[in-house]
Design an enzyme around this catalytic site. Sequence first.
Site, PDB file in Angstrom:
ATOM      1  N   GLU A 129       0.958  -0.982  -0.095  1.00 42.94           N
ATOM      2  CA  GLU A 129       0.080  -0.137   0.236  1.00 42.94           C
ATOM      3  C   GLU A 129       0.563   1.276  -0.481  1.00 42.94           C
ATOM      4  O   GLU A 129       0.815   2.149  -1.020  1.00 42.94           O
ATOM      5  CB  GLU A 129      -0.448  -0.066   1.271  1.00 42.94           C
ATOM      6  CG  GLU A 129      -1.502  -1.210   1.368  1.00 42.94           C
ATOM      7  CD  GLU A 129      -3.285  -0.749  -0.223  1.00 42.94           C
ATOM      8  OE1 GLU A 129      -2.861  -0.874  -0.821  1.00 42.94           O
ATOM      9  OE2 GLU A 129      -4.100  -0.728   0.541  1.00 42.94           O
ATOM     10  N   THR A 182      -6.288   7.918  -5.516  1.00 44.89           N
ATOM     11  CA  THR A 182      -5.549   8.513  -3.971  1.00 44.89           C
ATOM     12  C   THR A 182      -5.384   9.543  -3.592  1.00 44.89           C
ATOM     13  O   THR A 182      -5.907   9.934  -2.567  1.00 44.89           O
ATOM     14  CB  THR A 182      -5.574   6.392  -3.216  1.00 44.89           C
ATOM     15  OG1 THR A 182      -6.197   6.030  -4.023  1.00 44.89           O
ATOM     16  CG2 THR A 182      -5.470   6.988  -2.059  1.00 44.89           C
TER      17      THR A 182
END
Lengths: 309, 309
Positions: A129, A182
């Site tokens: 991530e 994001t």
Amino acid sequence: MKSIKVFAPATVANVACGFDVIGLALDNPGDEIEMSLSDTPGIKILGINGADLPLEPSKNVCGVALQALMQKYEDKNVGFEMTITKNIQPGSGIGSSAASAAGAVVAANILLGEPFAKEKLVRFAMEGERLASGSAHADNVAPAILGGFTLVRSYTPVDIVALPTPPNLWVTVIHPQIEVKTSDAREILKQKVLMKDAIKQWGNVAALVAGLYRNDYALIGRSLEDVIVEPVRSILIPAFHDLKIKCKEAGALGGGISGSGPSVFMLSTSEETARIVANVMHEVYAPLGVDFKVHVSPINQSGVKVISQ
Amino acid sequence: MKSIKVFAPATVANVACGFDVIGLALDNPGDEIEMSLSDTPGIKILGINGADLPLEPSKNVCGVALQALMQKYEDKNVGFEMTITKNIQPGSGIGSSAASAAGAVVAANILLGEPFAKEKLVRFAMEGERLASGSAHADNVAPAILGGFTLVRSYTPVDIVALPTPPNLWVTVIHPQIEVKTSDAREILKQKVLMKDAIKQWGNVAALVAGLYRNDYALIGRSLEDVIVEPVRSILIPAFHDLKIKCKEAGALGGGISGSGPSVFMLSTSEETARIVANVMHEVYAPLGVDFKVHVSPINQSGVKVISQ
């Protein structure tokens, strides 16, 4: 050569009120990872089906997550070869990178004879991530690995709490095929929030957790309210408010933006309602001229699953 | 004439991470209220033992809470006479006004044959809180009436969730005899908070609720962290940090400021530890030259209790 094939589920992070701390796993869609142990040290990504992503391990979330695992593994002489099949579209907001990273570390852990507990695997997958979004968040990888609903109590140290899943809870997700990065979705958030909004938010997060323990669907529905992030991020998602109102009118308990979007999720108390909600999503989006996909899924209870071994 | 005597418990609001939303009730100390039905409409406060508070109903939290109840009661021809015994010192931060208001409405409700559900009684008692502190908060009156741990999910509308209480959870409270007005304690709070702090806080609130459902004392302990309010308000409380560190070293799970202070509470998993923590509190405060009282109590499970009827 020992090999394994796993299914790694999509996940919904934030779950309305639980920004950065709550997540849940879906039964579909999900990525598949075929992995073999190799005598040659190192990580080799043989191929990626369904998405144009880097094969170089240091640039691939699976590679980076596996490297994190190998750093903590004693025997440095083992290697891995893998093929990744992406069924979760990157950038969809339902944990595409998290699924792959989670699948890779769970598969490797099984091939190695399970030296690591699931909580450790969450930490390794978080490194994927970090590569994907610049921050090592856990609210997608934790539910992808543990299944069900999860809570990230703290990052310093990482403290993950597995929450219960009430029976017959279904998820409907619409993925509008627009790009919301994001990093962009993070940048539009304010660094400060009003105390009175923060209080509302933690009242709702606390109530959501209580609702999950009590199987109290009405309480879960009332708590699915996000006064902090949704007002800002929803402007990036076409017809968001119309969609939300109509899904709730059709019987959904509630919902919100999935992760940093653009996907939107709704929770329902039966497959039937979840499918009616899917139809409503189709009706709202069809006239917009925006391509979209809709997924209907129960909550995934197990996290990453072995398909064959 | 029908009459009743009730015990109304002290309460700890906020419970570290749960600012404005979580509260818990104590078995001691508590106020006592003797109340009789009367044929003469209206509310009469015959006397108040143990504190210098107004007898005039519109200036007394019991009177105001009862007035709120009577507004919703059909028969306007009944009246109440009561005597209040204050064992909870006003301004202590353990819900002194809330206990009296809660005791008054529960006693009246029983005398009237229980026309109102407990959730309604919370709303009436909140009017007492409005008189006492300028805002109709529920985080003391809810646990005083319902017992155990409670969550105020929302104020618009009022939505109270009764949370479970793990067995053998004990509370130690020190009340330094200094004055901290709720209004002052509110004024020093910032109107805006950092998003990253708010996220930490709701991660901890969610974990506290999960810990209560799981009887997970270690998780409860880890979640008793307040990064929003405690850093600001603790400056009003002598030796706060020293007290907290030494209580935790002595075995307390954790704790923080009770309500808006100046009382400080600590949770422990046995009476023995709770009493050791009380001793530590004595040791820390004795040299300071500040008068103080220490209370040791299990969690009250029932809320306001009938003593005699």
